[in-house]
Design an enzyme around this catalytic site. Structure first.
Site, mmCIF file in Angstrom:
data_model
loop_
_atom_site.group_PDB
_atom_site.id
_atom_site.type_symbol
_atom_site.label_atom_id
_atom_site.label_comp_id
_atom_site.label_asym_id
_atom_site.label_seq_id
_atom_site.Cartn_x
_atom_site.Cartn_y
_atom_site.Cartn_z
ATOM 1 N N VAL A 62 0.734 -1.322 0.007
ATOM 2 C CA VAL A 62 0.144 -0.027 0.319
ATOM 3 C C VAL A 62 0.815 0.738 0.240
ATOM 4 O O VAL A 62 0.493 2.535 -0.427
ATOM 5 C CB VAL A 62 -0.800 -0.332 1.172
ATOM 6 N N GLY A 63 2.096 0.795 0.435
ATOM 7 C CA GLY A 63 3.213 2.325 1.256
ATOM 8 C C GLY A 63 3.471 1.923 -0.635
ATOM 9 O O GLY A 63 4.324 1.387 -1.067
ATOM 10 N N ILE A 116 -5.697 2.928 7.856
ATOM 11 C CA ILE A 116 -5.093 1.536 9.039
ATOM 12 C C ILE A 116 -5.625 2.452 10.322
ATOM 13 O O ILE A 116 -6.083 1.618 11.289
ATOM 14 C CB ILE A 116 -3.185 1.623 8.996
ATOM 15 N N ARG A 163 6.644 3.999 8.525
ATOM 16 C CA ARG A 163 7.348 3.987 8.428
ATOM 17 C C ARG A 163 8.300 4.085 8.812
ATOM 18 O O ARG A 163 8.190 5.238 9.322
ATOM 19 C CB ARG A 163 7.843 4.596 6.749
ATOM 20 N N ASP A 170 7.318 -1.446 14.509
ATOM 21 C CA ASP A 170 7.673 -2.282 13.001
ATOM 22 C C ASP A 170 7.801 -2.308 12.580
ATOM 23 O O ASP A 170 8.359 -2.701 11.319
ATOM 24 C CB ASP A 170 6.001 -2.527 13.038
ATOM 25 N N HIS A 176 8.832 -5.158 10.263
ATOM 26 C CA HIS A 176 7.656 -5.266 9.458
ATOM 27 C C HIS A 176 6.970 -5.961 8.632
ATOM 28 O O HIS A 176 7.214 -6.738 7.515
ATOM 29 C CB HIS A 176 9.038 -4.113 8.471
ATOM 30 N N GLY A 185 3.773 -6.004 9.943
ATOM 31 C CA GLY A 185 2.230 -5.838 9.593
ATOM 32 C C GLY A 185 1.120 -6.608 8.848
ATOM 33 O O GLY A 185 -0.020 -7.036 9.515
HETATM 34 O O1 LIG Z 1 2.357 -2.559 1.788
HETATM 35 C C1 LIG Z 1 2.853 -1.601 2.957
HETATM 36 O O2 LIG Z 1 3.164 -0.633 2.309
HETATM 37 C C2 LIG Z 1 3.493 -2.015 4.325
HETATM 38 O O3 LIG Z 1 4.175 -1.771 4.829
HETATM 39 C C3 LIG Z 1 3.415 -4.095 3.667
HETATM 40 O O4 LIG Z 1 3.558 -4.552 5.066
#
Ligand SMILES: O=C(O)C(=O)CO
Length: 356
Positions: free
Chosen positions: A113-114, A194, A274, A298, A322, A324
């Protein structure tokens, strides 16, 4: 499904084999799936099978079939002439890489997603379509954030160590106490998908108040009774501060010396967004000096966090790698969505989730 390794790749793989035996055993996974006149796609890592199979049904695939990324020079030479790139959040998609890929590159699809790893402006300039995977990892990330928050505030790191080392004596009224969520004020910095899901998870724990900060007030905050506050006010009043904002030029090192100074000395800081939104030296000083109570991370900068990082020596800091979104079903759904984005973009169809 025919799998073969072109000579070009065999020579590269042989170089790796000299360096690492574990790579030697898996080297044949660095493969090229060829079918004629199909778009050429590079998949930069081993991904869940369902996502891979979707792409394989329509594309010629070159894949780096390892859990660790290819060395940058290998990455750069492999993207030459590809039409589509399936990448991860750890892959820097910058001008250099786009130049190497050349004008054939039509789509970059990230299984995340980032997208702070992608030079979005440069892709836009080159009319390269971008796909990402919002939504489907929301619940898994909220769940992990809650786990981290509870582990940090209830001092699980120290508790587990005490059991393992024999430091656990008799039941002691004053031992390993930490702040509970019941009656607490929780501040969420960045009430996106989130952040919102975390707020919902918090409700049954009896929190007194949820406050949030961000660029603007959100209509949906009413649904969870969350109050909008300035960033400074949120830091001042929150017992728990949860960072849920994306990494941008505005949020880079937002959590710095100034921010930690404004928090309560008992505050628990949680980051599952992040690493770049935190100044880690400042965080270390704040934790070490007791300016804030504890932190659960995380995400770090860099990732992986070097094992000699002073943060790892602190009892009041929990760091996890990391994870999540790391549930089986979420990672599979991310791979499938990223594959669908890629295929749609290559066909000139609307992507299920396009980054505009
Ligand atoms: O999808 C993302 O940006 C993540 O950080 C995956 O955990």
């Amino acid at each position: 499904m025919q799998v073969f390794r072109p000579l070009l790749f065999i020579s590269r793989v042989q170089r790796f084999c000299l360096r690492s035996q574990s790579v030697l055993f898996t080297a044949n996974k660095f493969n090229k799936m060829s079918t004629q006149n199909r778009p050429r796609v590079f998949i930069s890592r081993r991904i869940p099978e369902k996502g891979y199979a979707l792409i394989a049904s329509e594309c010629e695939i070159i894949s780096w079939n390892f859990d660790d990324p290819p060395p940058r020079n290998e990455y750069l030479s492999t993207v030459k002439g590809i039409n589509g790139l399936f990448c991860l959040l750890t892959d820097k998609i910058d001008v250099e890489l786009l130049n190497e890929a050349g004008p054939s590159l039509q789509v970059v699809s990230t299984m995340s997603v980032g997208y702070d790893h992608i030079d979005v402006m440069e892709c836009n300039k080159r009319n390269i379509l971008l796909g990402y995977t919002p939504g489907i990892l929301t619940n898994a990330t909220a769940e992990l954030t809650m786990a981290l928050l509870l582990a940090t505030s209830r001092r699980l790191k120290e508790g587990i160590r005490a059991v393992q080392t024999g430091e656990w004596g008799t039941w002691k009224p004053m031992w390993l106490c930490g702040p509970g969520l019941d009656g607490a004020t929780v501040g969420i910095v960045g009430l996106g998908r989130i952040g919102f899901a975390i707020a919902k998870c918090l409700k049954p724990f009896g929190v007194a108040k949820i406050v949030y900060s961000g660029r603007s007030e959100k209509e949906e905050a009413k649904e969870i009774n969350a109050e909008y506050k300035s960033f400074d006010e949120l830091l001042k009043i929150s017992d728990f501060v949860i960072a849920c904002c994306a990494l941008t030029s505005e949020t880079k090192e937002l959590f710095n010396r100034d921010a930690f100074k404004k928090m309560k000395p008992s505050a628990v800081f949680i980051n599952s967004s992040r690493g770049g939104i935190v100044n880690q030296d400042d965080l270390y000083k704040a934790l070490e000096s007791g300016e804030i109570g504890a932190a659960g991370l995380d995400v770090t900068s860099p990732e992986p966090l070097p094992v000699d990082s002073p943060l790892l020596k602190l009892d009041n800091c929990i760091v996890i790698p990391h994870i999540g979104s790391a549930t089986h079903s979420t990672r599979e759904a991310m791979a499938v969505l990223a594959a669908r984005n890629l295929l749609a973009g290559l066909k000139g169809l609307p992507m299920p989730c396009q980054l505009k």
